[in-house]
Write a protein that holds these residues in place. Structure first.
Motif, PDB file in Angstrom:
ATOM      1  N   ASN A  71       0.840  -1.200   0.000  1.00 32.03           N
ATOM      2  CA  ASN A  71       0.000   0.000   0.000  1.00 32.03           C
ATOM      3  C   ASN A  71       0.871   1.245   0.000  1.00 32.03           C
ATOM      4  O   ASN A  71       0.612   2.205  -0.728  1.00 32.03           O
ATOM      5  N   LEU A  72       1.898   1.222   0.850  1.00 32.14           N
ATOM      6  CA  LEU A  72       2.785   2.381   0.954  1.00 32.14           C
ATOM      7  C   LEU A  72       3.518   2.626  -0.365  1.00 32.14           C
ATOM      8  O   LEU A  72       3.630   3.774  -0.821  1.00 32.14           O
ATOM      9  N   GLU A  73       4.017   1.560  -0.991  1.00 31.94           N
ATOM     10  CA  GLU A  73       4.712   1.710  -2.276  1.00 31.94           C
ATOM     11  C   GLU A  73       3.795   2.351  -3.315  1.00 31.94           C
ATOM     12  O   GLU A  73       4.192   3.276  -4.035  1.00 31.94           O
ATOM     13  N   MET A  74       2.561   1.862  -3.390  1.00 29.22           N
ATOM     14  CA  MET A  74       1.626   2.376  -4.384  1.00 29.22           C
ATOM     15  C   MET A  74       1.290   3.845  -4.122  1.00 29.22           C
ATOM     16  O   MET A  74       1.243   4.665  -5.047  1.00 29.22           O
ATOM     17  N   ALA A  87       8.718   5.817   8.179  1.00 29.61           N
ATOM     18  CA  ALA A  87       9.639   6.874   8.622  1.00 29.61           C
ATOM     19  C   ALA A  87      10.493   7.403   7.473  1.00 29.61           C
ATOM     20  O   ALA A  87      11.034   8.513   7.550  1.00 29.61           O
ATOM     21  N   GLU A  88      10.630   6.619   6.397  1.00 26.26           N
ATOM     22  CA  GLU A  88      11.440   7.028   5.254  1.00 26.26           C
ATOM     23  C   GLU A  88      10.658   7.839   4.225  1.00 26.26           C
ATOM     24  O   GLU A  88      11.233   8.300   3.235  1.00 26.26           O
ATOM     25  N   VAL A  89       9.360   8.007   4.445  1.00 28.60           N
ATOM     26  CA  VAL A  89       8.538   8.731   3.477  1.00 28.60           C
ATOM     27  C   VAL A  89       9.015  10.169   3.364  1.00 28.60           C
ATOM     28  O   VAL A  89       9.094  10.903   4.353  1.00 28.60           O
ATOM     29  N   ALA A  90       9.311  10.585   2.141  1.00 28.10           N
ATOM     30  CA  ALA A  90       9.815  11.945   1.913  1.00 28.10           C
ATOM     31  C   ALA A  90       8.827  12.805   1.133  1.00 28.10           C
ATOM     32  O   ALA A  90       9.026  14.017   1.023  1.00 28.10           O
ATOM     33  N   GLU A  92       1.004   0.789 -12.875  1.00 23.43           N
ATOM     34  CA  GLU A  92      -0.324   0.245 -13.210  1.00 23.43           C
ATOM     35  C   GLU A  92      -1.358   0.668 -12.181  1.00 23.43           C
ATOM     36  O   GLU A  92      -2.526   0.913 -12.520  1.00 23.43           O
ATOM     37  N   PHE A  93      -0.945   0.736 -10.931  1.00 25.07           N
ATOM     38  CA  PHE A  93      -1.841   1.208  -9.872  1.00 25.07           C
ATOM     39  C   PHE A  93      -2.298   2.640 -10.159  1.00 25.07           C
ATOM     40  O   PHE A  93      -3.493   2.958 -10.124  1.00 25.07           O
ATOM     41  N   VAL A  94      -1.361   3.513 -10.470  1.00 28.76           N
ATOM     42  CA  VAL A  94      -1.700   4.917 -10.741  1.00 28.76           C
ATOM     43  C   VAL A  94      -2.573   5.031 -11.980  1.00 28.76           C
ATOM     44  O   VAL A  94      -3.574   5.760 -11.989  1.00 28.76           O
ATOM     45  N   VAL A 136       3.816  11.104  -5.932  1.00 30.40           N
ATOM     46  CA  VAL A 136       4.756  11.701  -6.883  1.00 30.40           C
ATOM     47  C   VAL A 136       4.028  12.104  -8.164  1.00 30.40           C
ATOM     48  O   VAL A 136       4.284  13.178  -8.745  1.00 30.40           O
ATOM     49  N   ALA A 137       3.087  11.241  -8.607  1.00 34.14           N
ATOM     50  CA  ALA A 137       2.365  11.520  -9.848  1.00 34.14           C
ATOM     51  C   ALA A 137       1.370  12.666  -9.697  1.00 34.14           C
ATOM     52  O   ALA A 137       1.055  13.346 -10.678  1.00 34.14           O
ATOM     53  N   ARG A 138       0.866  12.880  -8.473  1.00 31.37           N
ATOM     54  CA  ARG A 138      -0.136  13.930  -8.224  1.00 31.37           C
ATOM     55  C   ARG A 138       0.363  14.843  -7.104  1.00 31.37           C
ATOM     56  O   ARG A 138      -0.164  14.847  -5.990  1.00 31.37           O
ATOM     57  N   PRO A 139       1.383  15.632  -7.354  1.00 29.92           N
ATOM     58  CA  PRO A 139       1.992  16.437  -6.286  1.00 29.92           C
ATOM     59  C   PRO A 139       1.060  17.488  -5.692  1.00 29.92           C
ATOM     60  O   PRO A 139       1.280  17.930  -4.565  1.00 29.92           O
ATOM     61  N   SER A 140       0.010  17.876  -6.422  1.00 29.94           N
ATOM     62  CA  SER A 140      -0.914  18.882  -5.903  1.00 29.94           C
ATOM     63  C   SER A 140      -2.060  18.274  -5.097  1.00 29.94           C
ATOM     64  O   SER A 140      -2.929  18.995  -4.598  1.00 29.94           O
TER      65      SER A 140
END
Length: 406
Positions: A242-245, A277-280, A361-363, A251-255
């Protein structure tokens, strides 16, 4: 007086999720039988605080018996000739311990019936899992021909190759085995073809605890999305995926402000926390809320703006209750096409992904819905309709009891 005996795993002794499945069954049984006895076969913690109908009693005789409390007592069955015939092959550790537990429960239950004065001609027994008590009842029927029992099967008790001969006896002697999904029923028919006529599907569904409530989501103008997942954090449930997706989506929808809420705990929780904790990505927030009782989980479904329920499992035995519950409040699902999931999720109420789907594919799968309120509204309506027409637990359980237990 007609009696129903329901044999559970741990309910009400600390079962993590079993109560959500078992309580609707108990309520349906209590309406159809004069007396209902619930017998847990495992004790995890002190009894949960549950309110049950007046004609329902909990019997703890097995879990307080020396045979359950002292496992070494069951080892004595390893030295009886019948043990080896009953076990079949391979004679692995898991098969031997399963068979020993079955023989111990058979002896206990036979004495318990006599001690309690149970009239088998006025009694039906249901095992909620195709586990060692079911095998015990299969053997017991050879001595007690009036004994009638049925089995539910919907999880670890389906997708396993352990104890093949004892489970074959359990199915063969039962009045029927009822799986929570067509996929589970097909699997059992494949490994027990000689009993295929006794195996069918009976979905469990879920109870909508707050019947007057519906979920709210975001509109495209809000530029916000909330994803919810409800699952144990352990191998196979794909919680970390879930986190990866969602990182890819951020990133694809920065707004767009993206929020992920996860409910559930498990052995991989520390690893998940480290990854969170690594989420940037500045537009992605994560809330790991841990385990919660079912009423609290369902309250989240309508008290916060949830847009999607996520379940990216590697495998599923039944039709997942987390998806059923979300749909009861009008929340569409994003799920992997495994096990019984395609039986509940399709284009009318969600988005199905291949088990090995990439983040791209998820996005791409989500994009048609992110800027279309009309498409999203159609999915939300479809999700509620799917639950109301096919997965409303009280209606399903009453039908099951009337058709298969009376």
């Amino acid at each position: 007086m007609t009696t129903a005996i329901l044999i559970t795993d741990a309910f009400p002794l600390g079962a993590i999720t079993e109560g959500a499945f078992v309580v609707p069954e108990i309520e349906a049984l209590s309406e159809a039988f004069g007396r209902v006895i619930v017998m847990p076969t495992t004790s995890i913690s002190p009894a949960d605080a549950v309110v049950l109908p007046a004609n329902v009693e909990i019997c703890y005789d097995w879990v307080v018996s020396p045979m359950w409390r002292h496992k070494w007592r069951r080892l004595a069955y390893l030295f009886t000739p019948g043990m080896w015939r009953f076990c079949g092959s391979p004679r692995s550790y898991t098969n031997l311990t399963f068979t020993a537990a079955s023989m111990a429960f058979e002896r206990f239950f036979s004495r318990w019936i006599e001690k309690r004065g149970i009239d088998l001609q006025q009694t039906v027994i249901e095992t909620f899992w195709l586990d060692f008590p079911a095998a015990a009842l299969g053997r017991l029927r050879n001595r007690l021909p009036h004994l009638r029992y049925v089995n539910r099967a919907h999880g670890h008790d389906v997708y396993t190759r352990r104890a093949m001969k004892p489970r074959s006896i359990a199915i063969g002697e039962s009045a029927g085995v009822y799986c929570a999904s067509d996929d589970a029923a097909d699997y059992l028919r494949e490994i027990f073809p000689e009993h295929s006529g006794k195996i069918s599907t009976a979905p469990l569904g879920c109870v909508k605890l707050y019947p007057d409530e519906m979920a709210t989501g975001h509109s495209s103008a809000d530029r916000a999305l909330t994803f919810l997942s409800v699952a144990r954090v352990y191998p196979g449930k794909g919680v970390a995926r879930n986190l990866e997706m969602l990182r890819k989506l951020a990133v694809a929808r920065p707004s767009t402000q993206i929020r992920w809420i996860h409910i559930g705990d498990g052995p991989l929780m520390s690893d998940l926390r480290a990854k969170v904790a690594e989420v940037a990505e500045p537009n992605l927030s994560v809330e790991l809320r841990g385990a919660m009782p079912n009423p609290a989980v369902q309250r989240v479904l309508f008290s916060e703006p949830i847009d999607w329920i996520m379940l990216l499992s590697d495998s599923e035995g039944g039709r997942p209750i987390s998806i059923c519950e979300a749909m009861a409040y009008g929340i569409p699902a994003i799920a992997t096409e495994v096990g019984g999931v395609p039986e509940i999720v399709d284009d009318d109420c969600g988005l199905l992904l291949a088990p090995d789907s990439t983040t791209e594919e998820f996005v791409r799968g989500l994009l048609p819905y992110l800027d279309s309120n009309q498409r999203t509204a159609r999915l939300r309506e479809g999700a509620y309709t799917r639950w109301h027409e096919h997965y409303n637990a009280p209606a399903l359980r009453q039908q099951f009891v009337s058709e298969h237990l009376q």
